[in-house]
Design a protein around this motif. Structure first.
Motif, mmCIF file in Angstrom:
data_model
loop_
_atom_site.group_PDB
_atom_site.id
_atom_site.type_symbol
_atom_site.label_atom_id
_atom_site.label_comp_id
_atom_site.label_asym_id
_atom_site.label_seq_id
_atom_site.Cartn_x
_atom_site.Cartn_y
_atom_site.Cartn_z
ATOM 1 N N LEU A 194 -67.862 42.943 33.347
ATOM 2 C CA LEU A 194 -67.397 42.526 32.031
ATOM 3 C C LEU A 194 -68.542 41.968 31.185
ATOM 4 O O LEU A 194 -68.329 41.517 30.073
ATOM 5 C CB LEU A 194 -66.317 41.440 32.180
ATOM 6 N N ASP A 195 -69.759 42.027 31.753
ATOM 7 C CA ASP A 195 -70.898 41.412 31.061
ATOM 8 C C ASP A 195 -71.085 41.952 29.661
ATOM 9 O O ASP A 195 -71.375 41.208 28.728
ATOM 10 C CB ASP A 195 -72.193 41.673 31.846
ATOM 11 N N HIS A 196 -70.949 43.255 29.515
ATOM 12 C CA HIS A 196 -71.221 43.838 28.201
ATOM 13 C C HIS A 196 -70.240 43.339 27.169
ATOM 14 O O HIS A 196 -70.606 43.115 26.012
ATOM 15 C CB HIS A 196 -71.150 45.366 28.281
ATOM 16 N N PHE A 197 -68.996 43.191 27.575
ATOM 17 C CA PHE A 197 -68.023 42.660 26.608
ATOM 18 C C PHE A 197 -68.357 41.231 26.250
ATOM 19 O O PHE A 197 -68.219 40.819 25.100
ATOM 20 C CB PHE A 197 -66.600 42.777 27.174
ATOM 21 N N ARG A 198 -68.832 40.507 27.263
ATOM 22 C CA ARG A 198 -69.205 39.122 26.953
ATOM 23 C C ARG A 198 -70.349 39.104 25.960
ATOM 24 O O ARG A 198 -70.356 38.323 25.018
ATOM 25 C CB ARG A 198 -69.612 38.395 28.241
ATOM 26 N N THR A 199 -71.346 39.961 26.193
ATOM 27 C CA THR A 199 -72.471 40.019 25.258
ATOM 28 C C THR A 199 -71.995 40.394 23.869
ATOM 29 O O THR A 199 -72.393 39.782 22.879
ATOM 30 C CB THR A 199 -73.490 41.079 25.713
ATOM 31 N N ALA A 200 -71.133 41.408 23.831
ATOM 32 C CA ALA A 200 -70.681 41.890 22.525
ATOM 33 C C ALA A 200 -69.945 40.794 21.766
ATOM 34 O O ALA A 200 -70.191 40.564 20.590
ATOM 35 C CB ALA A 200 -69.782 43.109 22.712
ATOM 36 N N VAL A 201 -69.033 40.124 22.472
ATOM 37 C CA VAL A 201 -68.240 39.114 21.798
ATOM 38 C C VAL A 201 -69.074 37.888 21.477
ATOM 39 O O VAL A 201 -68.834 37.174 20.513
ATOM 40 C CB VAL A 201 -67.024 38.737 22.677
ATOM 41 N N GLY A 202 -70.097 37.656 22.301
ATOM 42 C CA GLY A 202 -70.910 36.465 22.092
ATOM 43 C C GLY A 202 -71.975 36.627 21.036
ATOM 44 O O GLY A 202 -72.693 35.688 20.726
ATOM 45 N N ALA A 203 -72.097 37.818 20.480
ATOM 46 C CA ALA A 203 -73.145 38.036 19.473
ATOM 47 C C ALA A 203 -72.938 37.117 18.279
ATOM 48 O O ALA A 203 -71.817 36.788 17.924
ATOM 49 C CB ALA A 203 -73.128 39.496 19.026
ATOM 50 N N GLN A 242 -79.804 46.451 19.515
ATOM 51 C CA GLN A 242 -81.069 47.156 19.667
ATOM 52 C C GLN A 242 -82.185 46.144 19.593
ATOM 53 O O GLN A 242 -82.121 45.210 18.825
ATOM 54 C CB GLN A 242 -81.276 48.132 18.519
ATOM 55 N N ASN A 243 -83.204 46.375 20.366
ATOM 56 C CA ASN A 243 -84.400 45.576 20.153
ATOM 57 C C ASN A 243 -85.608 46.459 20.369
ATOM 58 O O ASN A 243 -85.489 47.671 20.466
ATOM 59 C CB ASN A 243 -84.424 44.352 21.067
ATOM 60 N N VAL A 244 -86.766 45.827 20.443
ATOM 61 C CA VAL A 244 -87.999 46.592 20.519
ATOM 62 C C VAL A 244 -88.028 47.524 21.711
ATOM 63 O O VAL A 244 -88.685 48.552 21.696
ATOM 64 C CB VAL A 244 -89.219 45.662 20.642
ATOM 65 N N PHE A 245 -87.344 47.146 22.773
ATOM 66 C CA PHE A 245 -87.475 47.926 24.006
ATOM 67 C C PHE A 245 -86.417 48.975 24.145
ATOM 68 O O PHE A 245 -86.326 49.642 25.152
ATOM 69 C CB PHE A 245 -87.432 46.984 25.202
ATOM 70 N N GLY A 246 -85.595 49.122 23.155
ATOM 71 C CA GLY A 246 -84.523 50.090 23.287
ATOM 72 C C GLY A 246 -83.216 49.367 23.066
ATOM 73 O O GLY A 246 -83.178 48.211 22.694
ATOM 74 N N THR A 247 -82.149 50.067 23.308
ATOM 75 C CA THR A 247 -80.845 49.516 22.966
ATOM 76 C C THR A 247 -80.112 49.084 24.212
ATOM 77 O O THR A 247 -80.200 49.726 25.255
ATOM 78 C CB THR A 247 -80.032 50.591 22.243
ATOM 79 N N ASP A 248 -79.398 48.000 24.072
ATOM 80 C CA ASP A 248 -78.508 47.588 25.147
ATOM 81 C C ASP A 248 -77.253 48.433 25.024
ATOM 82 O O ASP A 248 -76.302 48.071 24.318
ATOM 83 C CB ASP A 248 -78.193 46.097 24.987
ATOM 84 N N TRP A 249 -77.256 49.567 25.710
ATOM 85 C CA TRP A 249 -76.170 50.511 25.486
ATOM 86 C C TRP A 249 -74.847 49.994 26.001
ATOM 87 O O TRP A 249 -73.813 50.277 25.424
ATOM 88 C CB TRP A 249 -76.500 51.868 26.112
ATOM 89 N N GLY A 250 -74.899 49.265 27.081
ATOM 90 C CA GLY A 250 -73.643 48.731 27.601
ATOM 91 C C GLY A 250 -72.959 47.882 26.547
ATOM 92 O O GLY A 250 -71.778 48.042 26.255
ATOM 93 N N ALA A 251 -73.735 46.977 25.947
ATOM 94 C CA ALA A 251 -73.145 46.100 24.941
ATOM 95 C C ALA A 251 -72.722 46.897 23.715
ATOM 96 O O ALA A 251 -71.672 46.629 23.122
ATOM 97 C CB ALA A 251 -74.144 45.015 24.544
ATOM 98 N N THR A 252 -73.543 47.892 23.337
ATOM 99 C CA THR A 252 -73.177 48.685 22.168
ATOM 100 C C THR A 252 -71.880 49.425 22.403
ATOM 101 O O THR A 252 -71.032 49.503 21.514
ATOM 102 C CB THR A 252 -74.291 49.692 21.841
ATOM 103 N N MET A 253 -71.717 49.974 23.600
ATOM 104 C CA MET A 253 -70.479 50.701 23.879
ATOM 105 C C MET A 253 -69.292 49.754 23.963
ATOM 106 O O MET A 253 -68.197 50.091 23.513
ATOM 107 C CB MET A 253 -70.617 51.505 25.175
ATOM 108 N N ALA A 254 -69.529 48.582 24.502
ATOM 109 C CA ALA A 254 -68.442 47.605 24.526
ATOM 110 C C ALA A 254 -68.047 47.253 23.103
ATOM 111 O O ALA A 254 -66.867 47.198 22.752
ATOM 112 C CB ALA A 254 -68.874 46.349 25.287
ATOM 113 N N ALA A 255 -69.068 47.030 22.271
ATOM 114 C CA ALA A 255 -68.793 46.706 20.875
ATOM 115 C C ALA A 255 -68.067 47.862 20.197
ATOM 116 O O ALA A 255 -67.134 47.653 19.433
ATOM 117 C CB ALA A 255 -70.095 46.397 20.141
#
Lengths: 418, 279, 329
Positions: free
Chosen positions: B56-65, B236-249
């Motif tokens: 569920l980490d990605h959802f947490r990241t997405a919601v915590g943005a 997204q950041n310099v190193f690429g995209t956090d795809w898990g979080a993007t897909m959760a979002a």
């Protein structure tokens, strides 16, 4: 998440600094608040917090409001800001973008402040793009370039000493040895054109050259072709996809899976790898990209950012104070260590000696190059014939022919509508 | 409901339905599955249809943005206002075109149709200049107006088409029974418009909800006025995209459309029932 | 005969009682409520005003920009110089440009044919399903439609990734060894095909839902009568269903023409117009040559040209629409 925490902490920090002192600069009594735009992840939340607190304490008349901007759509965003009537006061722009803004008339001319900022020692790759027509608009902020990130345990297993790799030939030999038994010697995607640029520069070639005011694509010169041939040799020692670049998938994620011996990346990539796979903590090392001979490290592309002040800003005095502080020696040293960056002045390179990633990077930074410093280059990156060229060659195309096609495309793009 | 539909054999029909759903949903499924997959397994050597492990980490990241709640609020405000505004105005215009006879009607429809072809990617600069000159930059109502304009022509055209398929005799019958022209329309024809209203409001909703270029260009310093698509790109950041979080979002981002549809589609079927009773 | 009508120009809506047969060619039409004075104008006023200010005014400025020397500098500082048709000349004189136009038409044609065919089939299918099946399929369509474009594009990139994509994995597993690590995006036709699949996949839901909505307005008694007359499935479609939904069908058709002509984000993110020029269509070209160097004047000119080209394609639809208007007049 970090940005959110930083905003909260910053708000707390702001309210903790009461400032009714009248030693503030331009504004009439009371404090000024400046809006600063920083790019996502260009500084850690911790550093940002530390800097803002330190700055506000040193300059009680100025409060700082940092807004984190996303990379996606940032070109348009900065354009909109510069053209508006109420722009932010300080903006961080990538060194590949600052040239077009410098020419736009929307940035404050800081030529008379260059001495005050210690401009003599600036990294060329950061200072040059920020200048136009003899005037300085962009102030170097930080730089980063690529190094080789490697798995210390896999190297040990194969009996290879990374510090002994100083030339290309040694590098290829080591990578061949590592590329066996399910491990990839090096994960090098087919379209990592910044890396290719480094190899081309090593051979004495360039991506594009200028003669008589006109730019011409230079991928079909013998030097550039040799660079591509080396890339091809290296790329084959792993399973990098031939038709995508290092972000697709993010190569840190691939390395995190554990069967990759090397990647070419900025040192910050190591942090990303460890985040994905904490088991690799302590197993990653760095060395500069090897050059053709042991005496010169491999040429690299200097990436980084400059700070600019829009002419539409209403608090230019305070903005300049901020810029001077953030690009000053004291904070540059802290920034470089905190983020594994190359500081903006060559004189500060020793500051990062304790950080292996940044130290390796600083070695390469001495051979740092930039992409052609002209707005026409943006048109090339928009279409990027270099990526197509690389994939075409890696999938079996005739290198001479493909290079000629790519060079023509570059020439056309650079000279279109400028 | 009718029972005299041309009879089609059940089985091929259901198979076709299943195939359609699977083909449609496979990429959507991939998006949702990725949202639950740990980053290490996203884009791996052995792509698996069902993720090996879940997180569920990605959802947490997405919601915590940063700004999460704010973005949702702004997007909802802007989108709902734009859609409602477009519906109301389009309905009036569509009624006038479909039910009334007046000079300039043809020219009006021509204007509407040409408006549908508007090159919005290029209009962003003039719209920016106009907003700058009228001090409307950095404000949400500006976005509302732009999105309203983007969806208006389509809404008028579709509603006019739907009104056109409803026989005027129905309203006339109601008028004979004593209703005014407009209340006749409201009681009789309006319910039959339900499918058309559903299609147009979904369209307007999705257009406004997803729009990035204008939101990025017109909202500059007021970070508090940013909308959801910015949130989507924030992983997204310099190193690429956090795809898990993007897909959760993205999953969270796409969900409301389904809710909107499910809410509306109940009224579509009731419009049906009304239709079955007519005549 | 009875309710089965021949295909003719769009007719006024059929009366709902077949036996009465109150409509036929040239028969007296249901009297249109005569426009009562100002009411029509009041009703269209908000639309007209909105369009004038929010669309026509910016459009006029865009045309002006296309005839000026207008870049980033002019946006910030003003003082744009008028240069007449120079930008159009630059654009139309570029040999690449016509190649791109040709490709855009091809792209549009393939997409529109696929989209309209598939969505009609899907709409017909949905109509015949039971309640549960209908809701399921429609929900699937809505979810597909609602999926953010960026995410959809990225997922497609992953599915077709040369190393990690599941398409290659499945194909290799099925025995097509040549697809092992096949770089889809390195070959022009393959990349083009993937983009087409993506666009079709994304566009069918909207078209299908709208067509299905139109299908629901067809009175069921018509089908009944047609069947009683012994008509077969396809014939019913041709003679009953299609004429009734034709206005909406043509509308969706023209919208899809417009949208595929303007399809930009998917191509930009996935292939950036490449490899080479294989997937560069007009909007991609416009952004590459104009907006990336912040030549807003060239970008504007390119868009105007696109609009003109689109109108050319849709002239047929315009004429239809006018004929329809005339008949209703």
């Amino acid at each position: 998440m970090f940005a959110g925490v930083s905003v909260l902490v910053m708000t707390a920090g702001l309210s903790a600094c009461s400032s009714s002192s009248d030693t503030s600069d331009s504004s009439s009594g009371g404090s000024t608040t400046i809006d600063v735009w920083l790019m996502r992840d260009s500084v850690s939340a911790q550093f940002q917090n530390e800097f803002v607190k330190g700055f506000e304490t040193a300059h009680p008349g100025i409060k700082v409001k940092v807004q984190i901007q996303e990379w996606d759509g940032i070109g348009e965003k900065v354009t909109a800001a510069l053209a508006s009537n109420d722009a932010p006061d300080v903006i961080e722009t990538g060194n590949t973008q600052v040239a077009q803004f410098a020419q736009s008339g929307g940035l404050l001319d800081l030529s008379d402040k260059v001495d005050d900022l210690g401009g003599k020692s600036w990294l060329k790759g950061l200072a040059e793009p920020g200048a136009y027509d003899g005037k300085q608009y962009g102030i170097p902020y930080y730089a980063a370039n690529r190094v080789v990130i490697y798995r210390t345990d896999l190297f040990k297993q194969a009996g290879i000493d990374a510090s002994a790799i100083k030339t290309r030939d040694q590098w290829v030999a080591a990578t061949k040895k590592l590329n066996s038994g399910g491990t990839q010697g090096i994960y090098l995607p087919g379209q990592s054109w910044y890396t290719l640029a480094g190899f081309v520069w090593d051979e004495g070639g360039d991506l594009a050259t200028q003669s008589g005011g006109k730019w011409k694509g230079a991928l079909d010169t013998p030097e550039a072709i040799r660079g591509m041939q080396f890339y091809e040799k290296l790329q084959a020692l792993g399973k990098g996809p031939k038709d995508s670049d290092e972000a697709n998938p993010p190569q840190a994620d691939v390395m995190a899976k554990g069967k990759v011996a090397q990647v070419i990346s900025t040192p910050g990539g190591a942090t990303a790898v460890i985040q994905d796979n904490p088991a690799l903590k302590g197993k990653l090392g760095f060395f500069p990209i090897p050059g053709k001979t042991a005496a010169t490290p491999g040429a690299v592309f200097t990436g980084g950012s400059d700070l600019v002040i829009p002419t539409a800003s209403t608090k230019q005095g305070a903005a300049y104070t901020f810029v001077k502080e953030l690009t000053g020696d004291a904070w540059q040293k802290k920034l470089a260590l905190a983020m594994s960056y190359v500081p903006n002045k060559t004189t500060l390179a020793s500051a990062v000696a304790s950080d292996p990633g940044a130290a390796a990077m600083a070695v390469g930074a001495a051979e740092g190059h930039a992409t052609p410093n002209t707005p026409g280059w943006a048109a090339v990156e928009a279409k990027n014939p270099i990526k197509d060229y690389m994939t075409a060659v890696l999938t079996g195309g005739d290198i001479q022919k493909k290079a000629a096609t790519a060079s023509d495309a570059i020439t056309a793009a650079m000279n279109s509508g400028s | 409901m009718s029972t005299t539909r041309p009879r089609v054999r059940r089985l091929p029909l259901n198979i076709a339905a299943v195939v359609t759903v699977v083909v449609c949903l496979f990429p959507v499924y991939w998006m949702v599955a990725t949202a639950f997959t740990p980053t290490r397994d996203i884009q791996s050597d052995n792509p698996r249809i069902i993720p090996g492990s879940w997180t569920l980490d990605h959802f947490r990241t997405a919601v915590g943005a940063a700004g999460f709640g704010l973005f949702w609020r702004n997007s909802l405000l802007v989108t709902l206002s734009a859609v409602l505004l477009a519906l109301v105005i389009a309905l009036g215009a569509a009624y006038a075109v479909a039910r009334m006879k007046w000079k300039g009607r043809r020219q009006f429809m021509l204007m509407v149709f040409v408006a549908q072809m508007a090159p919005w990617e290029s209009l962003i600069i003039p719209v920016y200049i106009i907003s700058r000159d009228t001090d409307m930059l950095d404000r949400l109502p500006t976005l509302t107006l732009v999105y309203f304009m983007m969806t208006l022509p389509f809404t008028i055209i579709v509603l006019r088409g739907f009104i056109g398929t409803i026989p005027p005799e129905l309203e006339e019958a109601a008028q004979v029974d004593g209703c005014t022209r407009f209340s006749a329309f409201r009681r009789v024809a309006f319910p039959l418009l339900a499918p058309g209203l559903m299609a147009t409001s979904l369209f307007g909703y999705i257009t406004a909800w997803n729009e990035f270029a204008y939101a990025n260009f017109l909202i500059i310093k007021q970070q508090d006025h940013r909308t959801l698509p910015v949130w989507l790109s924030s992983f997204q950041n310099v190193f690429g995209t956090d795809w898990g979080a993007t897909m959760a979002a993205s999953t969270l981002f796409a969900a409301p459309a389904l809710v909107v549809f499910l809410l509306l589609q109940r009224h579509v079927t009731s419009g049906f029932a009304a239709g079955a009773v007519k005549g | 005969m009875s309710a089965v009508r021949e295909q003719t120009a769009p007719r006024p809506p059929l009366g709902t009682d077949p036996p009465r047969r109150s409509t036929g060619p040239g028969a007296r039409r249901p009297p249109k409520s005569a426009g009562r004075g100002i009411w029509p104008y009041v009703l269209i006023a908000p639309a007209v005003l909105g369009t004038l200010y929010l669309l026509v005014y910016p459009l006029v400025r865009a045309v002006v920009i296309s005839m000026q020397d207008f870049g980033l500098r002019q946006l910030i500082l003003g003082h744009a110089q008028f240069v007449g048709f120079k930008n159009y000349g630059t654009l139309l004189g570029d040999s690449h440009f016509w190649e791109v136009v040709r490709r855009t038409f091809l792209f549009m044609a393939i997409n529109v044919v696929l989209i309209m065919t598939l969505s009609t089939l899907v709409a017909l299918m949905v109509e015949r399903l039971g309640r549960f099946g209908r809701t399921t399929v429609l929900s699937a369509l809505v979810l597909t439609w609602a999926m953010p474009v960026i995410s959809a594009t990225t997922v497609f990139q992953w599915l077709f990734h040369s190393e990690f994509g599941i398409v290659n994995a499945v194909l290799t597993g099925l025995g097509f060894e040549s697809f092992d690590r096949y770089p889809w995006f390195a070959h022009g036709p393959a990349a083009f095909a993937i983009v087409v699949v993506l666009i079709v996949w994304q566009s069918v839901p909207f078209a299908a839902i709208t067509l299905y909505s139109a299908l629901t307005t067809v009175p069921t008694e018509l089908y009944e009568s047609a069947r009683l007359d012994g008509a077969s499935g396809p014939r019913i479609f041709r003679s009953v269903t299609f004429p009734m939904v034709r206005p909406i069908f043509l509308l969706v058709f023209s919208l899809e023409v417009i949208w595929t002509f303007k399809a930009f984000v998917q191509i930009w993110v996935m292939t950036n117009g490449g490899p080479g020029d294989a997937t560069t269509i007009l909007p991609v070209y416009a952004v590459q040559t104009a907006l990336s160097s912040q030549r807003y004047d060239l970008g504007s000119a390119a868009s105007m040209v696109t609009v003109v080209l689109m109108s050319g394609v849709l002239v047929f639809y315009f004429r239809q629409m006018f004929r329809q208007e005339d008949e209703l007049a």
